[in-house]
Design an enzyme around this catalytic site. Structure first.
Site, PDB file in Angstrom:
ATOM      1  CG  ASN A  65      -1.685  -1.221   1.419  1.00 37.84           C
ATOM      2  OD1 ASN A  65      -2.232  -1.723   0.456  1.00 37.84           O
ATOM      3  ND2 ASN A  65      -1.730  -1.746   2.628  1.00 37.84           N
ATOM      4  CB  ALA A  66       0.584   4.518  -1.540  1.00 40.10           C
ATOM      5  CG  ASN A 204      -6.270  -7.499  15.587  1.00 39.70           C
ATOM      6  OD1 ASN A 204      -7.480  -7.785  15.592  1.00 39.70           O
ATOM      7  ND2 ASN A 204      -5.802  -6.463  14.907  1.00 39.70           N
ATOM      8  CE  LYS A 274      -1.976 -10.903  14.120  1.00 41.15           C
ATOM      9  NZ  LYS A 274      -1.883 -10.637  12.663  1.00 41.15           N
ATOM     10  CG  LEU A 275      -3.508 -11.949  22.560  1.00 41.33           C
ATOM     11  CD1 LEU A 275      -3.507 -12.846  23.787  1.00 41.33           C
ATOM     12  CD2 LEU A 275      -4.893 -11.857  21.938  1.00 41.33           C
ATOM     13  N   GLY A 279       0.687  -9.637  24.785  1.00 42.03           N
ATOM     14  CA  GLY A 279       1.475 -10.725  24.221  1.00 42.03           C
ATOM     15  C   GLY A 279       0.770 -11.425  23.082  1.00 42.03           C
ATOM     16  N   GLY A 307       1.584  -6.001  13.704  1.00 46.50           N
ATOM     17  CA  GLY A 307       0.928  -7.287  13.502  1.00 46.50           C
ATOM     18  C   GLY A 307       1.467  -8.020  12.291  1.00 46.50           C
ATOM     19  CG  ASP A 308       1.024  -6.366   8.411  1.00 48.23           C
ATOM     20  OD1 ASP A 308       0.052  -7.120   8.557  1.00 48.23           O
ATOM     21  OD2 ASP A 308       0.945  -5.242   7.910  1.00 48.23           O
ATOM     22  CB  CYS A 338       7.798  -3.666  14.483  1.00 50.18           C
ATOM     23  SG  CYS A 338       6.611  -2.910  13.343  1.00 50.18           S
TER      24      CYS A 338
END
Length: 361
Positions: A65-66, A204, A274-275, A279, A307-308, A338
């Protein structure tokens, strides 16, 4: 996949653009991927520099994406062949990514995501899909599916049409290639023809609740929602020229080489939840969940792409033969690094940085 970023600064605002086009990529086993603009040098997390024997490639089918960053005091309520495309493809090539499945669509614009960023690093994203949603062929070319069949693992996400993901996932399952589906992207329910071929579903908390219609505030509620994901299943599958069968654990169909057996799960066999600051957890059907505490950063600059990064790092460790617990820890370290850097792509750490953080724990 979202994240090739350049930065344009003015006196009052800083806009981060990362470009989106429709493509299928293969990451080759090197230390890290890097690319340059005239102001920046970026690196992407990937395989080790000298694995022995080298693992098979990790294939990503998705979007880039942009992003336009807008720094604000608070987040608003939820809202439901161009220069950017050239930028992203040039950057990927310079970074060593194989673009064997790249398709340039002259009639469609490159997609965009507007990222609204709070001072504490939290974000809200408005996604405009562009070519990523509108320009896929109804039937994927044979050479693309052959590339999927040669992968060590396949990563999917929902910023592209579900019918594309479903074809890729079925091709991967037929070849015995594990499929990881990041649940981010479209809000709609997962179609059975996709879910039945997913090995690891990675949502998530919010996405898990949306997919199951269940609360996800506590870990107990998250566990029940993950169990629901294990149970999601269709009553039948339609294989076109193959055989249509009712819901059983094995499907056999005829091809030119005789009878082919394909194992079908009742839903996602593994749920990778994904929390955030709480964690992560891996829910394996029929077993106790494996929990991983977050590796917390002293400073959170931008959670965009965390997340990614987590899902990708988990997949990298998994394709290299690490245990589930090791994969979770590796992914937690990558996500920790990240959030300390602004931008979806520049924030993705390289292997050395992740290992240094793990060794310091």
């Amino acid at each position: 996949m979202r994240s090739l970023t350049t930065t344009l600064s003015t006196q009052h605002h800083c806009f981060h653009y990362h470009t989106q086009t429709t493509f299928l990529t293969t990451l080759i086993p090197i230390q890290s991927l890097s690319f340059r603009t005239h102001n920046h040098n970026f690196r992407l997390l990937c395989f080790s520099s000298d694995p022995s024997p080298p693992p098979p490639p990790l294939v990503v089918v998705g979007s880039a994406n942009a992003d336009i960053y807008v720094e604000i005091e608070r987040l608003p309520r939820e809202v439901g062949d161009d220069a950017y495309g050239s930028l992203v493809t040039d950057a990927l090539r310079r970074g060593g990514v194989l673009l064997d499945g790249l398709t340039v669509v002259p009639s469609a614009t490159t997609g965009h995501a507007v990222v609204m960023l709070e001072s504490n690093g939290q974000n809200s994203i408005i996604y405009i899909g562009g070519a990523n949603l509108s320009s896929w062929p109804r039937i994927l070319p044979r050479q693309h599916l052959d590339l999927v069949a040669q992968a060590g693992i396949v990563l999917l996400q929902r910023e592209i049409p579900d019918f594309v993901n479903a074809q890729v996932a079925q091709a991967a399952r037929s070849a015995g290639v594990p499929v990881v589906l990041d649940a981010g992207g479209m809000d709609g329910p997962l179609p059975p023809e996709l879910l039945n071929f997913v090995d690891i579903l990675s949502p998530n908390e919010t996405e898990l609740g949306r997919l199951t219609g269940m609360p996800t505030e506590s870990f107990e509620e998250i566990s029940r929602a993950a169990l629901k994901c294990h149970e999601l299943v269709s009553s039948s599958w339609d294989f076109g020229d193959q055989i249509r069968l009712k819901c059983f654990c094995v499907i056999c169909y005829l091809n030119a080489r005789g009878i082919h057996l394909v194992w079908i799960s009742k839903g996602a066999k593994l749920v990778l939840a994904k929390l955030g600051h709480k964690g992560s957890a891996l829910f394996v059907e029929g077993r106790n969940p494996i929990q991983q505490p977050a590796i917390l950063s002293k400073t959170v600059i931008d959670t965009t792409g965390a997340g990614d990064t987590f899902t990708s790092a988990f997949a990298v460790a998994l394709v290299e033969g690490k245990s589930h617990r090791e994969c979770l820890r590796f992914a937690a370290a990558a996500a920790c690094l990240c959030v300390q850097v602004k931008g979806a792509s520049p924030s993705m750490p390289d292997r050395i940085s992740v290992l240094d953080l793990l060794n310091s724990q």
